[in-house]
Write a protein that holds these residues in place. Structure first.
Motif, short mmCIF file in Angstrom:
data_model
loop_
_atom_site.label_atom_id
_atom_site.label_comp_id
_atom_site.label_asym_id
_atom_site.label_seq_id
_atom_site.Cartn_x
_atom_site.Cartn_y
_atom_site.Cartn_z
N LYS A 19 0.86 -1.18 0.00
CA LYS A 19 0.00 0.00 0.00
C LYS A 19 0.89 1.23 0.00
O LYS A 19 1.92 1.26 0.70
CB LYS A 19 -0.90 0.03 1.24
N PRO A 20 0.54 2.25 -0.76
CA PRO A 20 1.32 3.49 -0.69
C PRO A 20 1.28 4.07 0.72
O PRO A 20 0.26 3.94 1.43
CB PRO A 20 0.62 4.41 -1.70
N PRO A 21 2.33 4.73 1.16
CA PRO A 21 2.29 5.34 2.49
C PRO A 21 1.31 6.50 2.55
O PRO A 21 1.02 7.14 1.53
CB PRO A 21 3.73 5.84 2.68
N VAL A 22 0.78 6.74 3.74
CA VAL A 22 -0.11 7.89 3.96
C VAL A 22 0.74 9.07 4.40
O VAL A 22 1.59 8.95 5.30
CB VAL A 22 -1.18 7.57 5.01
N LEU A 23 0.55 10.21 3.76
CA LEU A 23 1.35 11.40 4.04
C LEU A 23 0.82 12.12 5.27
O LEU A 23 -0.36 12.49 5.33
CB LEU A 23 1.31 12.34 2.83
N ALA A 24 1.69 12.33 6.24
CA ALA A 24 1.30 13.08 7.44
C ALA A 24 1.40 14.58 7.14
O ALA A 24 2.30 15.03 6.43
CB ALA A 24 2.21 12.73 8.61
N PRO A 25 0.48 15.38 7.67
CA PRO A 25 0.59 16.82 7.47
C PRO A 25 1.81 17.38 8.20
O PRO A 25 2.22 16.87 9.25
CB PRO A 25 -0.71 17.37 8.05
N ASP A 26 2.37 18.45 7.63
CA ASP A 26 3.47 19.14 8.31
C ASP A 26 2.97 19.79 9.59
O ASP A 26 3.67 19.84 10.61
CB ASP A 26 4.07 20.22 7.41
N ARG A 27 1.74 20.31 9.52
CA ARG A 27 1.13 20.96 10.68
C ARG A 27 -0.36 21.14 10.38
O ARG A 27 -0.79 21.01 9.24
CB ARG A 27 1.77 22.32 10.97
N THR A 28 -1.12 21.41 11.42
CA THR A 28 -2.54 21.72 11.28
C THR A 28 -2.83 23.04 12.00
O THR A 28 -2.39 23.23 13.14
CB THR A 28 -3.42 20.61 11.87
N GLU A 29 -3.52 23.93 11.30
CA GLU A 29 -3.89 25.21 11.88
C GLU A 29 -5.41 25.40 11.74
O GLU A 29 -6.10 24.54 11.17
CB GLU A 29 -3.15 26.36 11.18
N VAL A 30 -5.90 26.50 12.26
CA VAL A 30 -7.32 26.84 12.13
C VAL A 30 -7.42 28.09 11.27
O VAL A 30 -6.72 29.08 11.50
CB VAL A 30 -7.96 27.07 13.52
N ASP A 31 -8.27 28.02 10.27
CA ASP A 31 -8.51 29.18 9.41
C ASP A 31 -9.33 30.20 10.19
O ASP A 31 -10.48 29.92 10.54
CB ASP A 31 -9.26 28.74 8.15
N PRO A 32 -8.76 31.38 10.47
CA PRO A 32 -9.51 32.36 11.28
C PRO A 32 -10.77 32.86 10.58
O PRO A 32 -11.68 33.37 11.24
CB PRO A 32 -8.49 33.49 11.49
N ALA A 33 -10.83 32.72 9.25
CA ALA A 33 -11.99 33.23 8.51
C ALA A 33 -13.25 32.42 8.79
O ALA A 33 -14.35 32.98 8.82
CB ALA A 33 -11.69 33.25 7.02
N ASP A 34 -13.11 31.10 8.96
CA ASP A 34 -14.31 30.27 9.14
C ASP A 34 -14.16 29.23 10.25
O ASP A 34 -15.09 28.45 10.48
CB ASP A 34 -14.68 29.58 7.83
N GLY A 35 -13.02 29.21 10.93
CA GLY A 35 -12.82 28.29 12.04
C GLY A 35 -12.57 26.85 11.64
O GLY A 35 -12.51 25.97 12.50
N ARG A 36 -12.41 26.60 10.34
CA ARG A 36 -12.18 25.22 9.90
C ARG A 36 -10.71 24.86 10.02
O ARG A 36 -9.82 25.71 9.82
CB ARG A 36 -12.64 25.05 8.45
N PRO A 37 -10.41 23.58 10.32
CA PRO A 37 -9.01 23.15 10.36
C PRO A 37 -8.39 23.14 8.97
O PRO A 37 -9.08 22.91 7.97
CB PRO A 37 -9.08 21.75 10.95
N VAL A 38 -7.09 23.39 8.91
CA VAL A 38 -6.34 23.37 7.66
C VAL A 38 -5.11 22.50 7.85
O VAL A 38 -4.28 22.79 8.73
CB VAL A 38 -5.91 24.78 7.21
N ASN A 39 -4.98 21.45 7.06
CA ASN A 39 -3.78 20.63 7.06
C ASN A 39 -2.81 21.16 6.01
O ASN A 39 -3.20 21.41 4.87
CB ASN A 39 -4.10 19.16 6.73
#
Length: 534
Positions: free
Chosen positions: A52-72
């Motif tokens: 199986k191909p490896p799953v890529l881990a995010p470098d970091r996760t932040e929160v978009d201040p415009a809508d509060g959604r997480p961003v990987n």
């Protein structure tokens, strides 16, 4: 049989003639082999272990201040590397993070992604010297035009581009691949392709997850005597290799438990279509199409699968005996070139490893999955316009075209020429006719998911009864598609996913919510420029 201007090329700069260098396949052509490997170096079916191909881990996760959604935030590097595909010889590839397939990106609906794609490739391709400028398309995403992999919006070696993906759509199997203008076929064939999975609560509840949610990236290849990839596009008509790869391994064997598995099947071949079936005669259960879950599961004995289409398939291994081998086979379709072993894809060996029966998906085949899917709920009565297109080969230029238009025409117009102008949120029917003779065309419409209404006036095939973004248009077929255009304004592409056809030059664009001379804040050529990294 003749060999055209630059048909016979491969990575490393050596020449190889594929057996049967055909400029026009008619019917189903069969030949013994295409590779120039010695018998000792030629891979044999069912000798490789499945990976199986490896799953890529995010470098970091932040929160978009415009809508509060997480961003990987992710980083993917395009680079030249060596791959272990053959028993002993190494194969030069171009890969995301130096592997083929590239790493899988997996996230939940509602989590945005910013994927930095770094072009660390050599300046030019080693087979024909074309500049290795790339454009990354997340196939299946309703992305803004400047992040959609617009073919002429290329990133040159030494530069990077940040691609922003909204991930608001229902759960689905997407994939990311190169879309660089006029060289998509060679770049994708060289290895620039990978899957991208978007999950949602409904899909997680109904279908197997984790170890039992398995990507199958199927492609074909031919090889030179030194192990390099052969490339023969048969006068820009298509490439048909004699080695079937699954996740970059020839005809692999996967060990399975006595339970239900979910397979995310992507045909990553640049030209070959497949007709998949099980050696046991048991059904394949279609639970997802390009745009996500189907309303109702469909059991099929075999199904037609063109390049770039994704089908999510359940296979039930519960009744098989320990040690039994089940083969996934390819019955093929007209207008392919078939070889000795292209009828085999991979094998499953059934084990007696204990099954976790606390997981309800181990023995559950859902029948109703997504009856409320918005695309499948569209009615033809909602359509305000019917547009007709014809896929063909020009008698004068010998280029593949949609009607009489090509991407060369788009470039010559300063990227203004459009095959259609549609209103934002408009519902339309598009009819696509194939009278090209001797060819099938997988047609991909960017931005939207569509509903297949009919094929030559008859109902779609059972596997097509879900939201799609690629439609197999066979020889002599006319398909009718229903779609709603949105949520973005801007310019998007329509093209054949037989990639030598796309490159020469079966691709046009349409505009959503814009007229030709309107200001375009999402201009894919200017709105998000690549940046120099060095």
């Amino acid at each position: 049989m003749t060999v055209s201007r630059r048909n016979v090329l491969l990575l490393g700069g050596l020449g190889v003639v594929g057996a049967g260098a055909l400029s026009l396949p008619r019917g189903q052509v069969e030949a013994k082999s295409a590779s120039r490997l010695s018998s000792a170096e030629m891979p044999k079916p069912f000798q490789s272990e499945f990976v199986k191909p490896p799953v890529l881990a995010p470098d970091r996760t932040e929160v978009d201040p415009a809508d509060g959604r997480p961003v990987n935030y992710y980083t993917v590097t395009e680079q030249a590397a060596m791959a272990s595909i053959l028993p002993r010889l190494q194969t030069p590839i171009l890969g995301y993070n130096g592997i083929f397939p590239g790493p899988t990106i997996s996230l939940d609906q509602g989590t945005k992604a910013v994927v930095r794609v770094r072009n660390k490739l050599p300046a030019t391709h080693s087979n024909d010297g074309h500049v290795l400028a790339t454009s990354t398309h997340l196939h299946g995403s309703a992305s803004l035009p400047q992040y959609d992999g617009y073919a002429s919006d290329v990133t040159h070696p030494g530069f990077f581009k940040d691609y922003h993906y909204p991930n608001f759509q229902p759960a689905r199997t997407l994939w990311y691949h190169d879309h660089g203008v006029h060289f998509t076929a060679q770049n994708a064939y060289s290895g620039l392709a990978a899957q991208y999975h978007m999950h949602d609560p409904l899909e997680r509840q109904l279908l197997p997850q984790n170890d039992f949610d398995v990507p199958l990236i199927i492609s074909d290849a031919m090889f030179a005597a030194n192990g390099a990839l052969g490339y023969d596009d048969n006068t820009h008509s298509g490439l048909w290799g004699d080695v079937i790869l699954v996740n970059g391994k020839p005809w692999p064997v996967m060990k399975v438990q006595k339970r239900i598995y979910r397979f995310r099947v992507l045909n990553c071949s640049i030209s070959r279509s497949l007709r998949l079936t099980l050696s046991t005669g048991d059904p394949l259960i279609i639970v997802g199409t390009d745009g996500g879950l189907v309303p109702t599961a469909q059991k099929v004995a075999n199904y037609r699968h063109a390049g770039a289409e994704r089908y999510e398939v359940l296979i039930d291994f519960r009744k098989y005996k320990t040690g039994q081998r089940v083969e996934l086979r390819n019955l093929s379709n007209p207008n392919n070139v078939d070889y000795d072993f292209t009828g085999k894809v991979m094998a499953f060996d059934v084990t007696d490893v204990p099954v976790n029966t606390s997981d309800p998906t181990w023995n559950t085949v859902p029948t109703q999955l997504a009856p409320g899917n918005e695309v499948m709920a569209l009615s033809e009565k909602q359509a305000t316009k019917v547009r007709k297109f014809r896929v063909k080969r020009s008698d004068t230029t010998n280029l593949w075209t949609i009607d009489d238009d090509s991407w060369q025409d788009v470039i010559a117009s300063g990227y203004k020429k459009a095959a259609a102008e549609v209103d934002l949120d408009a519902v339309e029917v598009w009819e696509i006719e194939n009278r090209s003779g001797g060819w099938f065309h997988p047609v991909h419409i960017h931005l939207v998911d569509f509903k297949i209404l009919s094929r030559n006036g008859r109902a779609p095939f059972p596997q097509e009864l879900g939201p799609k973004d690629v439609v197999y248009v066979g020889e002599g077929e006319t398909v009718r598609l229903l779609m709603e255009f949105g949520p973005h304004r801007g310019r998007y592409m329509v093209h054949c996913h037989n990639l030598p056809h796309e490159d020469h030059d079966m691709m046009v664009q349409f505009r959503v919510g814009l007229k030709e001379d309107d200001n375009d804040p999402n201009d894919p050529m200017t709105a998000a420029l690549p940046q120099w990294e060095g």
